[in-house]
Design a protein around this motif. Sequence first.
Motif, PDB file in Angstrom:
ATOM      1  N   ASP A  31       0.877  -1.199  -0.023  1.00  0.00           N
ATOM      2  CA  ASP A  31      -0.101   0.002  -0.012  1.00  0.00           C
ATOM      3  C   ASP A  31       0.806   1.223  -0.020  1.00  0.00           C
ATOM      4  N   SER A  32       2.323   1.104  -0.103  1.00  0.00           N
ATOM      5  CA  SER A  32       3.069   2.293  -0.445  1.00  0.00           C
ATOM      6  C   SER A  32       3.176   2.897  -1.556  1.00  0.00           C
ATOM      7  N   PRO A  33       3.578   4.033  -1.555  1.00  0.00           N
ATOM      8  CA  PRO A  33       3.498   4.516  -2.981  1.00  0.00           C
ATOM      9  C   PRO A  33       5.074   3.932  -3.520  1.00  0.00           C
ATOM     10  N   LEU A  86       2.389   0.505  -4.800  1.00  0.00           N
ATOM     11  CA  LEU A  86       3.072  -0.653  -5.473  1.00  0.00           C
ATOM     12  C   LEU A  86       2.075  -1.941  -6.036  1.00  0.00           C
ATOM     13  N   GLY A  87       1.046  -2.090  -5.229  1.00  0.00           N
ATOM     14  CA  GLY A  87       0.116  -2.969  -5.245  1.00  0.00           C
ATOM     15  C   GLY A  87      -0.627  -3.124  -6.707  1.00  0.00           C
ATOM     16  N   ILE A 128      -4.402 -12.322  -2.366  1.00  0.00           N
ATOM     17  CA  ILE A 128      -3.740 -11.559  -1.219  1.00  0.00           C
ATOM     18  C   ILE A 128      -4.040 -12.207   0.261  1.00  0.00           C
ATOM     19  N   ASP A 129      -5.185 -12.389   0.478  1.00  0.00           N
ATOM     20  CA  ASP A 129      -5.804 -13.040   1.664  1.00  0.00           C
ATOM     21  C   ASP A 129      -5.177 -14.185   1.779  1.00  0.00           C
ATOM     22  N   ALA A 130      -5.184 -15.038   0.915  1.00  0.00           N
ATOM     23  CA  ALA A 130      -4.664 -16.580   0.981  1.00  0.00           C
ATOM     24  C   ALA A 130      -3.143 -16.395   1.094  1.00  0.00           C
ATOM     25  N   THR A 131      -2.666 -15.292   0.520  1.00  0.00           N
ATOM     26  CA  THR A 131      -0.994 -15.587   0.774  1.00  0.00           C
ATOM     27  C   THR A 131      -0.685 -14.845   2.124  1.00  0.00           C
TER      28      THR A 131
END
Length: 460
Positions: A63-65, A142-143, A391-394
Amino acid sequence: MSGLFKAISRQRSQVDMAGADREAITTQFLKGRLHMGGLFQNLSPTEENLLADMWEMLLDDFDSPLDSIPSDPIVHPVEYDDEVERQKAKEVQESLPFEVFDGCMFNETVEDKCKQLGIVSEHGKDGELVPSYESQIGDKTLGSAFWSVVREDQPDVLLLRFLRARKWDIDRAYRMAIAAVKWRIQENVEEIIWYGDTRNDASLMWKGVSFAHGKDKLGQPIVWSRSSHHHQKDQSYPQLKRYLIWMMETLRQLLSTPVERVCLVMDLTDHSNTNMDWPFVKTFIKFLEAYYPECLGICIVYNGPWWFSGVWKLISPLLDPVVASKVQFAQKPEALLKFIDANELLASRGGKDTYEYEFLKPSPEENKLMFDKEGRQAAAAKLDQLHKQFIDATKDWTDSKEKGDDDGFAAASTRRMELSYEIRLAAIELDKYTRARHYYSRTGVLQGEVVDWSKLQKVK
């Protein structure tokens, strides 16, 4: 002196390693069996743990730039100002126009050529074959950028390329991956994909400077690069770079695990000094090493002139040892047959495949789905939901690893694999709305995730 001895020792170890890797590659072709170590779904427990560690790093920054995340420096192999070069090309096109190949003028795109031929779409306001570009990258995190890179790939396949390229050093692999993501944003790779070959230099497409056809003995797609068809003066550097990126992105579509690499044949038949293009060579090498790692299975330098050994001495120091280890030399068709079956080898190069490249022009309505905004939004929403589930599974997967919960780790791993394949299919569906059709979709070779080279034999 000790520093000198260390440098010599390091250089020798790299040469020895490259030699060993080259022998291993040759062995694969002798056995006709692809080495699967380190590939998706073929990881050792240690490799799987390292992959999980890299995912943890990625999710921490998700979630970062993008610009705030440290990375390797973005290297531009040739110091050209693209805008200046484009302006120069435009001035030549307007004041001193000249024909490059078969009616294709300097700086003319496939789209320009189609308009001259009356190939226009009824969906475009001015007959354009592709609607104006609309970015699918949601924000500057980044995402968002990461998923724009993955596209039809499976997420793990992408990260594993960087891990293998950096010998499973996750810190170095992560910095390399972030640099590649940043580079793609700088180069507007998503836009290049959107317009497909319609914005490519027409002469490059009509000549078939490079094209893919068939597969080698390991099942890797064969890319023929014909140096005698290339001259630096025939196109501007920005157009050449665009073509190279488009080609690499298109080749990604032709790959499907466990076949994750291509067989590149550098065909030097009728090669002369006029075909040398150092900016192109430097750009191609850098892209291959830094931004498309582990996409090259083997590079066969075919039928080089007697003096090419001198050129090779200039090129080889530019190569990463891993890339250098994949280079093989073949002077005659018999040598090509070590790597390519006769039925897959072009008849013009001593094989039995009678295919000859001929560019198939776009049809007026082949991109009509790209004008369907509602369809695109629905396909994008479906893919976005799958990304969130993955993402949740990861996170469950990495948490289970940290807790030593083997059952939880295995269950989350299975769920990730299921979602990974669903993501690939959903991305292929969205692709219909976000990528212009190209030569390989036009000819029927590429249909969804199916690649059928026999289709080319039926196209005239």
